[in-house]
Design an enzyme around this catalytic site. Structure first.
Site, PDB file in Angstrom:
ATOM      1  N   PRO A 129       0.828  -1.031  -0.025  1.00 15.97           N
ATOM      2  CA  PRO A 129      -0.005   0.033   0.047  1.00 15.97           C
ATOM      3  C   PRO A 129       0.786   1.271  -0.044  1.00 15.97           C
ATOM      4  O   PRO A 129       1.894   1.113   0.698  1.00 15.97           O
ATOM      5  CB  PRO A 129      -0.971  -0.095   1.235  1.00 15.97           C
ATOM      6  N   CYS A 130       0.359   2.206  -0.765  1.00 18.13           N
ATOM      7  CA  CYS A 130       1.325   3.284  -1.008  1.00 18.13           C
ATOM      8  C   CYS A 130       0.896   4.758  -0.345  1.00 18.13           C
ATOM      9  O   CYS A 130       1.816   5.765  -0.392  1.00 18.13           O
ATOM     10  CB  CYS A 130       1.325   3.655  -2.487  1.00 18.13           C
TER      11      CYS A 130
END
Length: 250
Positions: A129-130
């Site tokens: 996840p960014c």
């Protein structure tokens, strides 16, 4: 679980290295009943689009990990509708931390060892996840709830020692100074674990995808598998549009 078609005419093999591509783990047709396609362990799988790309290139999807139930349900539903086989070892709905220690971690180790014992190349792919690295996101970096998952993924790779891996994230991890320091630390950890790595900030549109989306891709291979200098890997061999030209107008 349903297994892949083992008909010899449908088997694929790792392509030979050539002078333009450096080290590559690509696939081509080979009529050899003893050949086993490289097996993919997928983490942060989402709805499975990255997995689908590998599968279309001839890899076998062996293990799928996703923590968000709706994403995993979408993954299962889409494969069913497309008439595609289920992952060889099924799905694990849970946090990737469970793959580091505990019962699920032991299972992952057994599955990796089983594949290597069967002389299959093992690949880990994942897009942590960014938001904690995104310019438009929370920007909390490696200490955020999402940001720390990148380190856990790299820890998992160094623990399980797949033959190759792919790591993908937003450009903020690569271009923002404090996040870049964290990224460089991950690369140093991988190098110390025996991986030869190369990375590039790519734009999906360069490869024909209908979206202007920049992402950092880090690709690594265990050094005993890397017969050539991986930093010389040719990132441009499959681009359809020259860098920076796809969105240009006359």
């Amino acid at each position: 679980m349903d297994r892949y078609n083992t008909d010899a005419s449908n088997q694929t093999t790792v392509s030979e290295l050539n002078s333009t591509d450096g080290f590559a783990i690509n696939t081509e047709q080979k009529k050899c009943s003893e050949y086993k396609a490289p097996i993919i362990f997928s983490f942060f799988s989402g709805a499975g689009f990255l997995d689908l790309g590998f599968e279309k290139a001839g890899y076998e999807i062996g293990y799928v990990n996703e923590v968000h139930k709706p994403f995993l349900e979408a993954y299962k539903y889409s494969r069913q509708k497309m008439g595609m086989p289920q992952p060889l070892h099924g799905y694990f709905e849970g946090n990737i931390e469970s793959c580091i220690a505990g019962e699920e971690a032991e299972r992952v180790t057994r599955l990796v060892d089983l594949a290597k014992g069967n002389k299959q190349l093992v690949g880990f792919i994942g897009c942590p996840p960014c938001p904690d690295f995104s310019v438009g996101g929370k920007n909390r970096g490696q200490h955020g709830e999402n940001g720390k998952l990148s380190k856990i993924y790299i820890d998992l790779i160094c623990r399980q020692k797949p033959d190759f891996f792919v790591f993908e994230n937003v450009k903020g991890l690569y271009r923002t100074t404090r996040h870049r320091q964290f990224f460089d630390g991950l690369k140093h950890q991988l190098k110390s674990a025996g991986y030869s790595c190369t990375e590039r900030l790519i734009n999906a549109i360069e490869y024909g995808a209908p979206q202007d989306r920049e992402r950092i891709i880090l690709f690594g291979v265990l050094q005993q598998q890397a017969k050539k200098d991986l930093p010389k890997f040719n990132w441009f061999s499959h681009t359809l549009h020259p860098e920076g030209k796809a969105l240009s107008y006359p």
